[in-house]
Design an enzyme around this catalytic site. Structure first.
Site, mmCIF file in Angstrom:
data_model
loop_
_atom_site.group_PDB
_atom_site.id
_atom_site.type_symbol
_atom_site.label_atom_id
_atom_site.label_comp_id
_atom_site.label_asym_id
_atom_site.label_seq_id
_atom_site.Cartn_x
_atom_site.Cartn_y
_atom_site.Cartn_z
ATOM 1 N N ARG A 2 0.822 -1.224 0.000
ATOM 2 C CA ARG A 2 0.000 0.000 0.000
ATOM 3 C C ARG A 2 0.853 1.271 0.000
ATOM 4 O O ARG A 2 0.354 2.351 -0.316
ATOM 5 C CB ARG A 2 -0.921 0.004 1.227
ATOM 6 C CG ARG A 2 -0.165 0.028 2.543
ATOM 7 C CD ARG A 2 -1.090 0.033 3.771
ATOM 8 N NE ARG A 2 -0.300 -0.060 4.994
ATOM 9 C CZ ARG A 2 0.098 -1.188 5.546
ATOM 10 N NH1 ARG A 2 -0.229 -2.336 4.969
ATOM 11 N NH2 ARG A 2 0.815 -1.192 6.644
ATOM 12 N N ASN A 3 2.132 1.128 0.367
ATOM 13 C CA ASN A 3 3.023 2.287 0.436
ATOM 14 C C ASN A 3 4.011 2.350 -0.721
ATOM 15 O O ASN A 3 5.046 3.009 -0.630
ATOM 16 C CB ASN A 3 3.781 2.288 1.768
ATOM 17 C CG ASN A 3 2.853 2.578 2.941
ATOM 18 O OD1 ASN A 3 1.843 3.258 2.787
ATOM 19 N ND2 ASN A 3 3.189 2.055 4.111
#
Length: 239
Positions: free
Chosen positions: A28-29
């Protein structure tokens, strides 16, 4: 997908070289552009470490992303480049599983208990054995047994890359971070890649390599070397 993983590894190597620990590496990052170039983002939990490979950042509070975090970081809140390597293994699994949630619907407490008992995520469907083995290397309980950020899926250090470009046994051992066993191989007569590719796990123990993690890492690279040799032989045709 391997190209995506190499891009993430390159970003994490850069952070490690700059003495930063990310502490929140997860799919997600990761930012991805239209050309599939990946960049590591979200540095809200990042910290600068001392100029020491064994340096650790200890936090007193705050939330921890359990599913991506190494056991020692969960238990003692000690974060190092080695705990980032653990997280990288989970990111590899996320990518190769096309974005599945690590540990599926298990609770955080169940995840902690399972990891402590030795459970590790299984290979995603159609995931190459060498990639899952690298994930397992990243998830070694002892942080010293995990790959270094400089060797995690990058060109000179990955087992599959090393096996395809090795010239001598000494070069190969250095490329996979196992150079401390150089004398073991030499004393046992394993002085050429052609001899090494026929080694078994029993052979590893016989020449003094007792660590199962090191045996698995070496055998994974040996299998890659053998595959490369077989492919080269398959491409050779009589003139």
């Amino acid at each position: 997908m391997v190209g995506i993983l190499r891009g993430i590894a390159s970003g994490m190597k850069y952070l490690s070289d700059m003495s930063y620990v990310h502490r929140d590496l997860a799919a997600r990052n990761i930012l991805v552009n239209s050309n599939l170039v990946c960049k590591v983002s979200d540095f809200g939990m990042s910290r600068v470490l001392e100029d020491d490979p064994e340096a650790a950042y200890t936090t007193r509070g705050g939330k921890i992303p359990i599913r991506w975090t190494a056991p020692e970081a969960i238990a003692y809140r000690k974060f190092t480049s080695a705990s980032d390597v653990w997280s990288y293994g989970v990111v590899m699994w996320e990518v190769m599983s096309y974005g599945e949630r690590p540990y599926w619907d298990m609770s955080n407490q169940d995840v902690i208990k399972a990891i402590d008992e030795g459970y590790r995520l299984p290979p995603p469907m159609d995931c190459p054995v060498a990639l899952h083995q690298l994930m397992l290397d990243c998830w070694q309980r002892e942080r010293a047994d995990r790959p270094k950020p400089s060797t995690t899926l990058l060109e000179p250090g990955s087992p599959e890359a090393a096996s395809s470009s090795v010239g001598t046994v000494e070069d190969w051992l250095q490329a996979i971070g196992m150079e401390k066993y150089r004398d073991n191989f030499t004393a046992a007569g394993y002085t050429s890649p052609e001899a090494v590719v026929h080694m078994t796990q029993e052979d590893m123990g016989r020449i003094g390599i007792s660590s199962s993690a090191h045996q698995n890492k070496i055998l994974t690279s040996v299998q890659g070397m053998l595959s490369q040799m077989q492919q080269m032989q398959g491409r050779m045709v009589p003139v």
